[in-house]
Design a protein around this motif. Sequence first.
Motif, PDB file in Angstrom:
ATOM      1  N   HIS A 222      14.590 -52.267   2.148  1.00 55.35           N
ATOM      2  CA  HIS A 222      14.023 -51.254   3.040  1.00 55.35           C
ATOM      3  C   HIS A 222      13.254 -50.196   2.263  1.00 55.35           C
TER       4      HIS A 222
ATOM      5  N   ALA B 113      -0.655 -55.306  12.351  1.00 53.86           N
ATOM      6  CA  ALA B 113       0.396 -54.323  12.611  1.00 53.86           C
ATOM      7  C   ALA B 113       1.731 -54.943  12.218  1.00 53.86           C
ATOM      8  N   PRO B 114       2.493 -54.307  11.322  1.00 52.21           N
ATOM      9  CA  PRO B 114       3.762 -54.913  10.936  1.00 52.21           C
ATOM     10  C   PRO B 114       4.776 -54.791  12.074  1.00 52.21           C
TER      11      PRO B 114
ATOM     12  N   LYS C 101      10.488 -53.884  13.866  1.00 53.51           N
ATOM     13  CA  LYS C 101      11.753 -54.287  14.468  1.00 53.51           C
ATOM     14  C   LYS C 101      12.315 -55.496  13.751  1.00 53.51           C
TER      15      LYS C 101
ATOM     16  N   ALA D 232      -1.170 -46.998   2.092  1.00 53.96           N
ATOM     17  CA  ALA D 232      -1.937 -45.799   2.459  1.00 53.96           C
ATOM     18  C   ALA D 232      -2.734 -45.290   1.267  1.00 53.96           C
ATOM     19  N   ALA D 233      -2.092 -45.302   0.103  1.00 52.70           N
ATOM     20  CA  ALA D 233      -2.765 -44.808  -1.107  1.00 52.70           C
ATOM     21  C   ALA D 233      -3.967 -45.688  -1.452  1.00 52.70           C
TER      22      ALA D 233
ATOM     23  N   PHE E 259      13.795 -54.751  10.382  1.00 54.09           N
ATOM     24  CA  PHE E 259      15.013 -53.947  10.295  1.00 54.09           C
ATOM     25  C   PHE E 259      16.235 -54.583  10.957  1.00 54.09           C
TER      26      PHE E 259
ATOM     27  N   ARG F   6      -5.746 -47.427   0.638  1.00 52.41           N
ATOM     28  CA  ARG F   6      -6.824 -47.185   1.606  1.00 52.41           C
ATOM     29  C   ARG F   6      -7.552 -45.888   1.278  1.00 52.41           C
TER      30      ARG F   6
ATOM     31  N   GLU G 196       4.492 -49.297   2.199  1.00 54.24           N
ATOM     32  CA  GLU G 196       3.646 -48.621   3.195  1.00 54.24           C
ATOM     33  C   GLU G 196       2.901 -47.462   2.577  1.00 54.24           C
ATOM     34  N   GLN G 197       3.597 -46.747   1.694  1.00 55.04           N
ATOM     35  CA  GLN G 197       2.937 -45.627   1.021  1.00 55.04           C
ATOM     36  C   GLN G 197       1.835 -46.134   0.095  1.00 55.04           C
TER      37      GLN G 197
ATOM     38  N   HIS H  57      10.095 -51.587   1.212  1.00 49.90           N
ATOM     39  CA  HIS H  57       9.166 -51.673   2.341  1.00 49.90           C
ATOM     40  C   HIS H  57       8.492 -50.328   2.597  1.00 49.90           C
ATOM     41  N   GLU H  58       9.294 -49.255   2.499  1.00 48.04           N
ATOM     42  CA  GLU H  58       8.732 -47.918   2.708  1.00 48.04           C
ATOM     43  C   GLU H  58       7.703 -47.588   1.635  1.00 48.04           C
TER      44      GLU H  58
ATOM     45  N   ILE I 288      19.851 -55.069   0.768  1.00 52.61           N
ATOM     46  CA  ILE I 288      19.232 -54.654   2.038  1.00 52.61           C
ATOM     47  C   ILE I 288      18.596 -53.283   1.868  1.00 52.61           C
TER      48      ILE I 288
ATOM     49  N   ARG J  45      -3.407 -55.771   7.149  1.00 57.44           N
ATOM     50  CA  ARG J  45      -4.334 -55.406   8.221  1.00 57.44           C
ATOM     51  C   ARG J  45      -3.691 -55.589   9.596  1.00 57.44           C
TER      52      ARG J  45
END
Lengths: 184, 321
Positions: free
Chosen positions: A120, A176-177, A180, A131-132, A183, A134, A127-128, A123-124, A116, A174
Amino acid sequence: MSIPLALILIFGIILLLIYNSLVYKKNQVENIFAGVDAVLKKRYDLIPNLVASVSRYMEHEKGLLAEVTHLRAEATKPHISDEHKIALDKQLSSALGSIMVAVEAYPELKANENVIHLQHTLHEVEEQISAARRAYNQAVTDYNNAIEMIPTNMVAKLMNYTRKELFEIPQNERKAPDVKELFH
Amino acid sequence: MKSVSELTDFYYKALYPTLERLEKKRKALSHRIIYSYIILGTLALLIGSALRELFSDSPDAIGFFLALLLAIAVFLYKLLSKGYIEQFKKGVMHPLVKEAHNGLEYRCDAFISEARYEASELFSHADRYGGNDYISGSIEGVKIEFSDIHAQKEHRDSKGRKSYSTIFQGVFIVTEFNKHFSSKTFILPDSAQKSFGDLIGSWLQSKNPMRGELIKMDDAAFEREFVVYGSDQIEARYILSHAVMQRLLEFRRKSRHPISLSFVNAQMYIAIHYGKDMFEPSIFTSLLKHSLAMEYIQNLTLLVGLINELKLNQKLWSKHE
């Protein structure tokens, strides 16, 4: 000062500005790629731990796990080209995605705290990475525009600048994740 | 959190006795203000005609006299309305805030500290700073505070006379953000692109060395509304994921005023440019007027609803630890 001399001077200054802006754009792409590299490395660091935690349970996905390990080894080799890294990242993303889907089929894994936590963290990092990617794509778009548009394209040709590849942004990023759901 | 209609019910039912009492006071106050202004005007005319000769010699004296009159008028207004405003805030605003969310505290005379205002790095240094209607607390585990603030810059003319211009007036919000970041990111209303079009506008935007690099976002609607600057191209996009950009646009639409945001030191700062004091009682229109009640309630629910609207309660895993 005579008019021809003034014209040459102005032309020289314009050339200089174009040259500098192109160099800036190329360096911007490289700088951001270094950032992309750093977050990709974060993900590579997570993979051995992830594979070790899930391999005991995942009998049917041995091939998938081997593929992830192989891709990671390939991507962390020194001196590979940016294009190759981008291609490997794409394959790795989809392979990791498949593992995450497969985890759902194993109740023991879904309840395992280590898994778990890894999920997580992954997943974080994803997301980074998103962003990188993009940021990189924006820098590459600016760079590609400059080397194709008049008049910067003429100078770019002289400097031997060529188009660079974009990262493909997966369609699901693209949207929105729903955090909720992830997690809970 | 209560909805707009629930709060409207509360306003007209639970607060009705208080509002009725205040409404009587309001009427008396408005009459008092009008009478005192009539007296002040008459006095001014009398003094003015008595000093006619002095004024015809010196135009400066007229200016001084008018400035004095204005100062007296403002002072009178403040003096007369002070008690009424306090009663409104204690009797109406305080219970309304508590009803909106019971985790909130309301203090009518406090405001966001100047240190916080400076820490946001959104605006330049203020020479005169004040505010009111401070609301703070925790909503779904996320700390939030906001208040009206008015930040002004001091100017001196060649004769050494002071004057003030407004840097920012409106609501200032400070809250925790749900992702880690170490760079600085600024999101400002996009005036350049709107007024000068895409080409010149984006060229103008790129010339803002104070804020860091221009960061072009990959969301056309967001780019039309805002301009983003920051010290880290990647982290700015980490903060502004596609979902966050959409939520900020929605918040901007609901607030109906330009907004500026900054992400500095793990905090999110939002400034809503209302250009006036919010939550002030009306003196010349009825407190029971529906449009007035709706203004209080809508502004309050917008601010209290911010945490949910931006989903700041959905913290990242590592922020729980």
